[in-house]
Motif scaffolding. Structure first.
Motif, PDB file in Angstrom:
ATOM      1  N   ALA A 183       0.842  -1.196   0.000  1.00  0.00           N
ATOM      2  CA  ALA A 183       0.000   0.000   0.000  1.00  0.00           C
ATOM      3  C   ALA A 183       0.877   1.246   0.000  1.00  0.00           C
ATOM      4  CB  ALA A 183      -0.908  -0.005   1.225  1.00  0.00           C
ATOM      5  N   PHE A 184       0.369   2.315  -0.615  1.00  0.00           N
ATOM      6  CA  PHE A 184       1.098   3.586  -0.669  1.00  0.00           C
ATOM      7  C   PHE A 184       0.324   4.660   0.083  1.00  0.00           C
ATOM      8  CE2 PHE A 184       3.466   1.376  -3.783  1.00  0.00           C
ATOM      9  CZ  PHE A 184       4.651   2.073  -3.999  1.00  0.00           C
ATOM     10  N   SER A 185       1.073   5.627   0.598  1.00  0.00           N
ATOM     11  CA  SER A 185       0.454   6.756   1.280  1.00  0.00           C
ATOM     12  C   SER A 185      -0.267   7.640   0.272  1.00  0.00           C
ATOM     13  CB  SER A 185       1.518   7.568   2.025  1.00  0.00           C
ATOM     14  OG  SER A 185       2.450   8.103   1.102  1.00  0.00           O
ATOM     15  N   GLN A 186      -1.166   8.470   0.771  1.00  0.00           N
ATOM     16  CA  GLN A 186      -1.889   9.404  -0.076  1.00  0.00           C
ATOM     17  C   GLN A 186      -1.093  10.708  -0.197  1.00  0.00           C
ATOM     18  OE1 GLN A 186      -4.927   8.433  -1.512  1.00  0.00           O
ATOM     19  NE2 GLN A 186      -4.328   6.454  -0.620  1.00  0.00           N
ATOM     20  N   GLY A 187      -1.507  11.554  -1.120  1.00  0.00           N
ATOM     21  CA  GLY A 187      -0.896  12.876  -1.203  1.00  0.00           C
ATOM     22  C   GLY A 187      -0.048  13.078  -2.439  1.00  0.00           C
TER      23      GLY A 187
ATOM     24  N   ASN B  83       3.223  13.176  -2.863  1.00  0.00           N
ATOM     25  CA  ASN B  83       4.403  12.324  -3.039  1.00  0.00           C
ATOM     26  C   ASN B  83       4.191  10.985  -2.332  1.00  0.00           C
ATOM     27  OD1 ASN B  83       7.016  11.514  -3.707  1.00  0.00           O
ATOM     28  ND2 ASN B  83       7.902  12.445  -1.864  1.00  0.00           N
ATOM     29  N   PRO B  84       3.383  10.093  -2.905  1.00  0.00           N
ATOM     30  CA  PRO B  84       3.085   8.819  -2.232  1.00  0.00           C
ATOM     31  C   PRO B  84       4.329   7.950  -2.062  1.00  0.00           C
ATOM     32  CG  PRO B  84       2.170   8.852  -4.454  1.00  0.00           C
ATOM     33  CD  PRO B  84       2.701  10.210  -4.201  1.00  0.00           C
ATOM     34  N   HIS B  85       4.406   7.260  -0.929  1.00  0.00           N
ATOM     35  CA  HIS B  85       5.532   6.367  -0.673  1.00  0.00           C
ATOM     36  C   HIS B  85       5.014   5.078  -0.048  1.00  0.00           C
ATOM     37  CE1 HIS B  85       5.004   8.800   3.003  1.00  0.00           C
ATOM     38  NE2 HIS B  85       5.314   7.687   3.633  1.00  0.00           N
TER      39      HIS B  85
ATOM     40  N   ARG C 248       4.015   2.172   2.346  1.00  0.00           N
ATOM     41  CA  ARG C 248       3.668   2.211   3.769  1.00  0.00           C
ATOM     42  C   ARG C 248       4.450   1.116   4.506  1.00  0.00           C
ATOM     43  NH1 ARG C 248      -1.390   4.905   5.167  1.00  0.00           N
ATOM     44  NH2 ARG C 248      -1.661   3.311   6.774  1.00  0.00           N
TER      45      ARG C 248
ATOM     46  N   GLU D  62      -1.851  -4.489  -0.001  1.00  0.00           N
ATOM     47  CA  GLU D  62      -3.148  -4.326  -0.664  1.00  0.00           C
ATOM     48  C   GLU D  62      -3.645  -5.643  -1.254  1.00  0.00           C
ATOM     49  OE1 GLU D  62      -5.035  -1.869  -0.564  1.00  0.00           O
ATOM     50  OE2 GLU D  62      -4.013   0.061  -0.704  1.00  0.00           O
TER      51      GLU D  62
END
Length: 217
Positions: free
Chosen positions: A38-42, A44-46, A48, A71
């Motif tokens: 899973a990736f962070s929102q925003g 510049n996603p990175h 998790r 995910e």
């Protein structure tokens, strides 16, 4: 999305890689294992991925932790097997379990214990008693480098156990248990402080630090 918490080892083969390099190794292994992270929102996603307190470069461990948010519906056992197939020699996942996605690893880790071995420059009489006197001190102030410069820290407030395991003519081996947290000192800070206390008997160019386990709340 699910959060998988892994306990892993870091051995002699990789003890000189930094915490940032370790993150890159894990990210590469996740890609090679074809695990959907899973990736962070925003903007510049990175990925998790989060780790417990960083291990100092040159130290080994048999009980550090990391969290990976995924995910896909992958079991802890399958995650462990797929990762261990692609991780380099010296890094191995030994246990995986699922936790709530709101469960923060950093808030769970309270301390760790270590085996610390150091070589001697000279013979030391009464080392075991010196450790006891050192531990009986009300405060043990050390100077610690921080992002904002040097800072005085009371090592005693982090130190829970410290005792001599064994000593011969060339080396001494200690057990250490310390609290962990933001900016907490590490066992090398303890070695330096105790070495000063006993009159510079240790050769601090030659030492080994092995983290046995992190203690989770």
């Amino acid at each position: 999305m699910k959060r998988l918490r892994s306990k892993y080892t870091k051995g002699e083969e990789v003890k000189f890689i930094s915490h940032l390099d370790l993150l890159r190794v894990i990210q590469r292994a996740l890609r090679r294992a074809d695990i959907k992270v899973a990736f962070s929102q925003g903007f510049n996603p990175h990925p998790r991925i989060s780790f417990g307190p960083a291990l100092m470069v040159g130290a080994t461990t048999e009980g550090d932790y990391m969290d990976v948010d995924v995910e896909e519906d992958i079991s802890p056992h399958e995650f462990k097997e797929r990762m261990n197939e692609v991780l380099p020699s010296g890094i191995k996942i030994v246990e995986v379990f699922e936790v709530d996605v709101r469960d923060s690893l950093s808030s769970r880790i309270k301390g760790a214990d270590y085996l610390v071995e150091v070589f001697l420059k000279k013979e030391v009489e009464g080392l075991e008693e010196a450790v006891k006197r050192f531990m009986a001190k009300d405060t043990i102030e050390i100077e610690k480098e921080t992002k904002k410069g040097k800072k005085l820290v009371d090592l005693k407030s982090y130190l829970e156990e410290f005792y001599l395991i064994d000593m011969n003519g060339e080396r001494a081996k200690f057990y250490v248990k310390m609290k962990l947290g933001e900016g907490s000192p590490n066992p090398f800070h303890l070695l330096k402080a105790f070495n000063e206390y006993i009159g510079d008997a240790f050769d601090l160019e030659y030492y080994k630090i092995h983290r046995k386990n992190m203690f989770l709340e």
